[in-house]
Design a protein around this motif. Structure first.
Motif, mmCIF file in Angstrom:
data_model
loop_
_atom_site.group_PDB
_atom_site.id
_atom_site.type_symbol
_atom_site.label_atom_id
_atom_site.label_comp_id
_atom_site.label_asym_id
_atom_site.label_seq_id
_atom_site.Cartn_x
_atom_site.Cartn_y
_atom_site.Cartn_z
ATOM 1 N N GLY A 1 0.994 -1.317 -0.086
ATOM 2 C CA GLY A 1 -0.046 -0.093 0.082
ATOM 3 C C GLY A 1 0.853 1.266 0.050
ATOM 4 N N SER A 2 0.486 2.063 0.815
ATOM 5 C CA SER A 2 1.465 3.405 0.828
ATOM 6 C C SER A 2 2.635 3.131 1.729
ATOM 7 C CB SER A 2 0.434 4.469 1.593
ATOM 8 O OG SER A 2 -0.064 4.111 2.966
ATOM 9 N N ALA A 3 2.950 1.876 2.373
ATOM 10 C CA ALA A 3 4.180 1.892 3.334
ATOM 11 C C ALA A 3 5.057 0.950 2.462
ATOM 12 C CB ALA A 3 3.621 0.956 4.616
ATOM 13 N N SER A 4 6.367 1.402 2.856
ATOM 14 C CA SER A 4 7.366 0.524 2.209
ATOM 15 C C SER A 4 8.717 0.626 3.498
ATOM 16 C CB SER A 4 7.988 1.226 0.988
ATOM 17 O OG SER A 4 8.468 2.523 1.180
ATOM 18 N N GLY A 5 9.384 -0.356 3.271
ATOM 19 C CA GLY A 5 10.606 -0.538 4.096
ATOM 20 C C GLY A 5 11.923 -1.190 3.530
ATOM 21 N N ARG A 6 12.727 -0.750 3.844
ATOM 22 C CA ARG A 6 14.150 -1.204 3.404
ATOM 23 C C ARG A 6 15.258 -1.374 4.319
ATOM 24 N NH1 ARG A 6 18.093 1.543 -1.170
ATOM 25 N NH2 ARG A 6 19.084 -0.274 -1.906
ATOM 26 N N ILE A 7 15.964 -2.504 4.317
ATOM 27 C CA ILE A 7 17.079 -2.583 4.918
ATOM 28 C C ILE A 7 18.311 -2.938 3.966
ATOM 29 C CG2 ILE A 7 18.256 -3.971 6.946
ATOM 30 C CD1 ILE A 7 15.749 -4.469 8.208
ATOM 31 N N PHE A 8 19.370 -2.412 3.981
ATOM 32 C CA PHE A 8 20.207 -2.677 3.321
ATOM 33 C C PHE A 8 21.798 -2.547 3.873
ATOM 34 C CE2 PHE A 8 19.684 1.729 2.493
ATOM 35 C CZ PHE A 8 21.074 2.539 2.248
ATOM 36 N N TYR A 9 22.773 -2.926 3.422
ATOM 37 C CA TYR A 9 23.861 -2.887 4.020
ATOM 38 C C TYR A 9 25.095 -2.277 2.869
ATOM 39 C CZ TYR A 9 21.989 -5.148 8.123
ATOM 40 O OH TYR A 9 21.367 -5.517 9.275
ATOM 41 N N SER A 10 26.291 -1.861 3.339
ATOM 42 C CA SER A 10 27.181 -1.690 2.505
ATOM 43 C C SER A 10 28.504 -1.561 3.203
ATOM 44 C CB SER A 10 26.956 -0.133 1.525
ATOM 45 O OG SER A 10 27.019 0.752 2.706
ATOM 46 N N ILE A 11 29.554 -1.696 2.567
ATOM 47 C CA ILE A 11 30.768 -1.768 3.324
ATOM 48 C C ILE A 11 31.821 -0.830 2.598
ATOM 49 C CG2 ILE A 11 32.064 -3.476 1.649
ATOM 50 C CD1 ILE A 11 33.321 -4.534 4.073
ATOM 51 N N HIS A 12 32.553 -0.180 3.298
ATOM 52 C CA HIS A 12 33.294 1.105 3.068
ATOM 53 C C HIS A 12 34.778 0.995 3.347
ATOM 54 C CE1 HIS A 12 33.912 5.585 2.209
ATOM 55 N NE2 HIS A 12 34.531 5.650 3.231
ATOM 56 N N GLY A 13 35.558 1.179 2.218
ATOM 57 C CA GLY A 13 37.014 1.249 2.617
ATOM 58 C C GLY A 13 37.558 2.591 2.034
ATOM 59 N N GLU A 14 38.846 2.673 2.845
ATOM 60 C CA GLU A 14 39.342 4.323 2.580
ATOM 61 C C GLU A 14 40.918 3.919 2.752
ATOM 62 O OE1 GLU A 14 39.309 8.957 4.164
ATOM 63 O OE2 GLU A 14 37.778 7.328 4.676
ATOM 64 N N CYS A 15 41.566 4.547 1.704
ATOM 65 C CA CYS A 15 43.126 4.254 1.774
ATOM 66 C C CYS A 15 43.754 5.576 1.840
ATOM 67 C CB CYS A 15 43.713 3.679 0.630
ATOM 68 S SG CYS A 15 45.413 3.486 0.216
ATOM 69 N N GLU A 16 44.294 5.829 2.898
ATOM 70 C CA GLU A 16 44.953 7.353 3.101
ATOM 71 C C GLU A 16 46.131 7.492 2.283
ATOM 72 O OE1 GLU A 16 46.891 9.803 6.997
ATOM 73 O OE2 GLU A 16 45.548 8.224 7.155
#
Length: 223
Positions: free
Chosen positions: A26-41
């Motif tokens: 209906g008018s309701a929606s839900g979402r669960i998602f994941y991501s992985i973040h990498g950083e090189c200095e």
């Protein structure tokens, strides 16, 4: 030093994480998602660090025991809420309490219609209940996601033992999985109903079930 480098890493996920999830009702929606973040200095004032974000899949663990379940419901059959017409009884057997998307639920129903009224049809539904929370507000949406109808039960009829009703219900392959998060909860119920007429209320048996994601294989060792 210029070149291509690989830095293996591992980390322990917190226990009880809800699995990834996305559904609209209906008018309701839900979402669960994941991501992985990498950083090189990168050294140097004017040299930006190298960053990369990638999707990361998490399937909720199936921690409960998969088992057969049986529920019973008995009720007086009244016409227009006050004229007694007898009683009706249902014993509903479900081959499992947990299903993967694409499976078929095998349902057997023993019925004793000890009334003078006919139930025109027997209906089996998979109901989804979504409880959502956002910005201090709560919303609940309930709707059928699968449904099948079968021939009804005549007055005085008894379908027990070998004559029990067989009511298979196909679980859609693209159905959202059950989740138990803090702000998103998705739960399922198999509902078996003796559908009454306009003057006779339905007799329902509701059985909670879990729709689970494919369980991941053991992770390979890190070298």
């Amino acid at each position: 030093m210029p070149g291509q480098y690989c830095f293996p890493f591992q980390f322990q996920l917190p226990s009880g994480l809800p699995g990834e999830f996305e559904a609209a009702q209906g008018s309701a929606s839900g979402r669960i998602f994941y991501s992985i973040h990498g950083e090189c200095e990168v050294q140097g004032v004017f040299s930006p660090n190298i960053r990369y974000t990638a999707p990361f899949s998490i399937n909720e663990l199936l921690e409960q025991r998969v088992d057969q379940v049986t529920f019973n419901e008995s009720s007086n059959v009244n016409c227009c809420c006050c004229f007694k017409k007898g009683t009706a009884n249902m014993d509903v057997y479900l081959n499992k309490n947990c299903y993967a998307p694409g499976e078929e639920a095998f349902i057997m129903c023993q019925v004793k219609n000890e009334s003078t009224e006919k139930f025109p049809s027997v209906r089996v539904r998979l109901l989804r209940t979504m409880d959502l929370q956002a910005q201090g507000n709560r919303h609940r949406a309930v709707a059928p996601v699968s449904e099948s109808a079968y021939p009804g039960v005549e007055p005085g009829a008894s379908h027990v033992g070998q004559e029990a009703l067989k009511l298979p219900l196909r679980i859609a392959s693209n159905i959202a999985h059950s989740v138990r998060g803090r702000i998103v909860v998705c739960a399922y119920t198999v509902q078996v109903s003796l559908v009454g007429t306009c003057c006779i209320r339905n007799l329902n048996v509701d059985i909670p079930v879990r729709i689970y994601a494919p369980q991941p294989p053991p992770a390979p060792p890190m070298y």
